[in-house]
Scaffold this motif. Sequence first.
Motif, PDB file in Angstrom:
ATOM      1  N   ALA A 167      49.213  44.042  31.575  1.00 44.00           N
ATOM      2  CA  ALA A 167      48.357  45.038  32.224  1.00 44.00           C
ATOM      3  C   ALA A 167      48.294  44.810  33.725  1.00 44.00           C
ATOM      4  O   ALA A 167      48.009  45.732  34.491  1.00 44.00           O
ATOM      5  N   LEU A 168      48.557  43.561  34.150  1.00 42.66           N
ATOM      6  CA  LEU A 168      48.461  43.172  35.552  1.00 42.66           C
ATOM      7  C   LEU A 168      49.721  42.422  35.947  1.00 42.66           C
ATOM      8  O   LEU A 168      50.119  41.462  35.295  1.00 42.66           O
ATOM      9  N   LEU A 169      50.351  42.873  37.041  1.00 42.98           N
ATOM     10  CA  LEU A 169      51.543  42.222  37.576  1.00 42.98           C
ATOM     11  C   LEU A 169      51.206  41.681  38.956  1.00 42.98           C
ATOM     12  O   LEU A 169      50.802  42.436  39.847  1.00 42.98           O
ATOM     13  N   LEU A 170      51.362  40.370  39.139  1.00 46.80           N
ATOM     14  CA  LEU A 170      51.074  39.694  40.399  1.00 46.80           C
ATOM     15  C   LEU A 170      52.372  39.162  40.981  1.00 46.80           C
ATOM     16  O   LEU A 170      53.145  38.500  40.276  1.00 46.80           O
ATOM     17  N   ALA A 171      52.596  39.431  42.265  1.00 41.88           N
ATOM     18  CA  ALA A 171      53.828  39.003  42.917  1.00 41.88           C
ATOM     19  C   ALA A 171      53.489  38.313  44.238  1.00 41.88           C
ATOM     20  O   ALA A 171      52.827  38.906  45.095  1.00 41.88           O
ATOM     21  N   ASP A 172      53.920  37.078  44.386  1.00 37.89           N
ATOM     22  CA  ASP A 172      53.622  36.278  45.570  1.00 37.89           C
ATOM     23  C   ASP A 172      54.859  36.201  46.454  1.00 37.89           C
ATOM     24  O   ASP A 172      55.793  35.451  46.155  1.00 37.89           O
ATOM     25  N   GLU A 173      54.894  36.998  47.517  1.00 38.11           N
ATOM     26  CA  GLU A 173      56.034  37.042  48.446  1.00 38.11           C
ATOM     27  C   GLU A 173      57.355  37.189  47.677  1.00 38.11           C
ATOM     28  O   GLU A 173      58.291  36.411  47.891  1.00 38.11           O
ATOM     29  N   PRO A 174      57.483  38.162  46.790  1.00 34.03           N
ATOM     30  CA  PRO A 174      58.669  38.232  45.929  1.00 34.03           C
ATOM     31  C   PRO A 174      59.956  38.557  46.682  1.00 34.03           C
ATOM     32  O   PRO A 174      61.039  38.358  46.138  1.00 34.03           O
ATOM     33  N   THR A 175      59.840  39.059  47.910  1.00 25.68           N
ATOM     34  CA  THR A 175      61.035  39.378  48.696  1.00 25.68           C
ATOM     35  C   THR A 175      61.218  38.428  49.870  1.00 25.68           C
ATOM     36  O   THR A 175      62.122  38.600  50.687  1.00 25.68           O
ATOM     37  N   GLY A 176      60.354  37.417  49.970  1.00 24.44           N
ATOM     38  CA  GLY A 176      60.359  36.549  51.143  1.00 24.44           C
ATOM     39  C   GLY A 176      61.595  35.697  51.289  1.00 24.44           C
ATOM     40  O   GLY A 176      61.894  35.202  52.380  1.00 24.44           O
ATOM     41  N   ASN A 177      62.346  35.508  50.205  1.00 25.74           N
ATOM     42  CA  ASN A 177      63.529  34.648  50.241  1.00 25.74           C
ATOM     43  C   ASN A 177      64.819  35.472  50.199  1.00 25.74           C
ATOM     44  O   ASN A 177      65.890  34.920  49.939  1.00 25.74           O
ATOM     45  N   LEU A 178      64.706  36.794  50.459  1.00 23.35           N
ATOM     46  CA  LEU A 178      65.849  37.694  50.310  1.00 23.35           C
ATOM     47  C   LEU A 178      66.196  38.350  51.639  1.00 23.35           C
ATOM     48  O   LEU A 178      65.337  38.507  52.513  1.00 23.35           O
ATOM     49  N   ASP A 179      67.461  38.765  51.767  1.00 25.38           N
ATOM     50  CA  ASP A 179      67.841  39.520  52.952  1.00 25.38           C
ATOM     51  C   ASP A 179      67.197  40.904  52.912  1.00 25.38           C
ATOM     52  O   ASP A 179      66.666  41.336  51.889  1.00 25.38           O
ATOM     53  N   THR A 180      67.255  41.612  54.047  1.00 26.50           N
ATOM     54  CA  THR A 180      66.514  42.860  54.190  1.00 26.50           C
ATOM     55  C   THR A 180      66.908  43.901  53.149  1.00 26.50           C
ATOM     56  O   THR A 180      66.047  44.534  52.522  1.00 26.50           O
ATOM     57  N   GLN A 181      68.208  44.086  52.937  1.00 29.89           N
ATOM     58  CA  GLN A 181      68.659  45.098  51.993  1.00 29.89           C
ATOM     59  C   GLN A 181      68.243  44.758  50.567  1.00 29.89           C
ATOM     60  O   GLN A 181      67.742  45.615  49.824  1.00 29.89           O
ATOM     61  N   THR A 182      68.420  43.498  50.174  1.00 28.63           N
ATOM     62  CA  THR A 182      68.042  43.081  48.829  1.00 28.63           C
ATOM     63  C   THR A 182      66.533  43.172  48.648  1.00 28.63           C
ATOM     64  O   THR A 182      66.038  43.559  47.582  1.00 28.63           O
ATOM     65  N   ALA A 183      65.780  42.834  49.704  1.00 25.85           N
ATOM     66  CA  ALA A 183      64.326  42.942  49.637  1.00 25.85           C
ATOM     67  C   ALA A 183      63.895  44.385  49.389  1.00 25.85           C
ATOM     68  O   ALA A 183      62.992  44.643  48.584  1.00 25.85           O
ATOM     69  N   GLU A 184      64.555  45.324  50.053  1.00 31.70           N
ATOM     70  CA  GLU A 184      64.247  46.739  49.835  1.00 31.70           C
ATOM     71  C   GLU A 184      64.514  47.140  48.392  1.00 31.70           C
ATOM     72  O   GLU A 184      63.723  47.857  47.766  1.00 31.70           O
ATOM     73  N   GLU A 185      65.627  46.675  47.853  1.00 35.58           N
ATOM     74  CA  GLU A 185      65.990  47.025  46.476  1.00 35.58           C
ATOM     75  C   GLU A 185      65.001  46.427  45.476  1.00 35.58           C
ATOM     76  O   GLU A 185      64.607  47.091  44.505  1.00 35.58           O
ATOM     77  N   VAL A 186      64.612  45.179  45.710  1.00 35.31           N
ATOM     78  CA  VAL A 186      63.663  44.524  44.802  1.00 35.31           C
ATOM     79  C   VAL A 186      62.298  45.199  44.882  1.00 35.31           C
ATOM     80  O   VAL A 186      61.641  45.436  43.858  1.00 35.31           O
ATOM     81  N   PHE A 187      61.864  45.541  46.093  1.00 36.50           N
ATOM     82  CA  PHE A 187      60.574  46.225  46.224  1.00 36.50           C
ATOM     83  C   PHE A 187      60.596  47.572  45.518  1.00 36.50           C
ATOM     84  O   PHE A 187      59.604  47.975  44.895  1.00 36.50           O
ATOM     85  N   ALA A 188      61.723  48.261  45.600  1.00 35.81           N
ATOM     86  CA  ALA A 188      61.848  49.547  44.906  1.00 35.81           C
ATOM     87  C   ALA A 188      61.667  49.375  43.400  1.00 35.81           C
ATOM     88  O   ALA A 188      61.151  50.280  42.720  1.00 35.81           O
ATOM     89  N   LEU A 189      62.070  48.227  42.864  1.00 35.96           N
ATOM     90  CA  LEU A 189      61.868  47.961  41.439  1.00 35.96           C
ATOM     91  C   LEU A 189      60.380  47.853  41.114  1.00 35.96           C
ATOM     92  O   LEU A 189      59.919  48.343  40.073  1.00 35.96           O
ATOM     93  N   PHE A 190      59.621  47.198  41.997  1.00 34.04           N
ATOM     94  CA  PHE A 190      58.173  47.126  41.774  1.00 34.04           C
ATOM     95  C   PHE A 190      57.570  48.532  41.771  1.00 34.04           C
ATOM     96  O   PHE A 190      56.711  48.836  40.934  1.00 34.04           O
ATOM     97  N   GLU A 191      57.991  49.372  42.701  1.00 31.70           N
ATOM     98  CA  GLU A 191      57.493  50.746  42.729  1.00 31.70           C
ATOM     99  C   GLU A 191      57.846  51.473  41.434  1.00 31.70           C
ATOM    100  O   GLU A 191      57.012  52.186  40.859  1.00 31.70           O
ATOM    101  N   GLN A 192      59.080  51.284  40.977  1.00 29.42           N
ATOM    102  CA  GLN A 192      59.535  51.957  39.758  1.00 29.42           C
ATOM    103  C   GLN A 192      58.731  51.516  38.543  1.00 29.42           C
ATOM    104  O   GLN A 192      58.242  52.354  37.760  1.00 29.42           O
ATOM    105  N   PHE A 193      58.573  50.209  38.369  1.00 25.89           N
ATOM    106  CA  PHE A 193      57.874  49.717  37.179  1.00 25.89           C
ATOM    107  C   PHE A 193      56.387  50.026  37.251  1.00 25.89           C
ATOM    108  O   PHE A 193      55.744  50.229  36.217  1.00 25.89           O
ATOM    109  N   ASN A 194      55.835  50.051  38.449  1.00 29.32           N
ATOM    110  CA  ASN A 194      54.445  50.443  38.589  1.00 29.32           C
ATOM    111  C   ASN A 194      54.244  51.873  38.089  1.00 29.32           C
ATOM    112  O   ASN A 194      53.286  52.172  37.370  1.00 29.32           O
ATOM    113  N   ARG A 195      55.181  52.765  38.444  1.00 25.98           N
ATOM    114  CA  ARG A 195      55.097  54.152  37.970  1.00 25.98           C
ATOM    115  C   ARG A 195      55.352  54.237  36.467  1.00 25.98           C
ATOM    116  O   ARG A 195      54.643  54.944  35.743  1.00 25.98           O
ATOM    117  N   ASP A 196      56.385  53.528  35.994  1.00 27.15           N
ATOM    118  CA  ASP A 196      56.822  53.691  34.613  1.00 27.15           C
ATOM    119  C   ASP A 196      55.888  53.046  33.594  1.00 27.15           C
ATOM    120  O   ASP A 196      55.717  53.574  32.488  1.00 27.15           O
TER     121      ASP A 196
END
Length: 232
Positions: A167-196
Motif C-alpha cells: 500500500a506504501l512505496l518508500l524510495a530513498d534517493e533511488p536515482t542518486g547513483n544513476l546517470d541522468t538518462q537512467t535516472a529519468e527512466e527509473v523515475f518514470a517507472l515510479f510514476e507509472q507504478f504509482n498510476r497503475d
Amino acid sequence: MSEVVLRLQDVNKVFEPDTPRAVHVLHDISLELHAGELTALIGPSGSGKSTLLNLMGLLDTPSSGELWIDGQATARLDDAGRTRLRAHHIGFVFQFHHLIGAFSVLDNVLMPLMLQQGKPATAQLDYARHLLDAVGLPNIEQRSAKALSGGQQQRVAIARALVGKPALLLADEPTGNLDTQTAEEVFALFEQFNRDTGCATLIVTHDPRLSARCPRVIELLDGRIVSEPGAL
C-alpha cells in the motif's frame, strides 16, 4: 479524498534522550499520505529526511507521537508486529539496490515473498515476471543479478519492492547513483507504478527536476516541515 495509507501525528525523534548528547532530529511531524499520491520529500543533508523515512518504514520508532499504517497504530507494536506490518504493507527502494549477486534476477524479485512464506505461489511467480516485463527487463529472469548494469539492478529493486503489492512505496534517493538518462527512466517507472497500482509513493530526492514532477512536495529543514500544502 482517497484512503489514508500513512498518518503521522506529532511525531518526534530524539537520539540518546536524557543524556548530554541528546539530539532532537524530528520535531512534531504531522502529515498524511493517501492512496495514489506521488510525493517528493526534499531538504538539505541533515534535515531529518532519512530519519523520517526510517520511521515511516517502521525501521525505527518515534520518541513520541503516533504513526498509523492503513489505520493501525504502530507506536506500541513490538519488533515482530512491526516486521509483519512492514512486510505486508510497505515496499522499499534504496539508492543502492542491495541485490544478492549470486541469485538470479527472478529470485531477487521474489525474495520478500520467500522470506515471508517460503516457496511462492504460481500467481506470485507470474506477477514477478509481469513486473520484470513492466520495468523493461523481459527474458532475463534467470540471469545472475551481478551481471546487470546499475540501472538494470535498480529496475530489479523496484520490481522487488512491488512484488508484495504494498500500500506504501518508500524510495530513498533511488536515482542518486544513476546517470541522468537512467535516472529519468527509473523515475518514470515510479510514476507509472504509482498510476497503475494506486499505492502511496514517497520519494526522497535531491534532484529538483524530479521533485518538480511530483504533484506533492514535502520540504524538511532542521527536522521540521517548512513547506507542505497538505500538512495537518
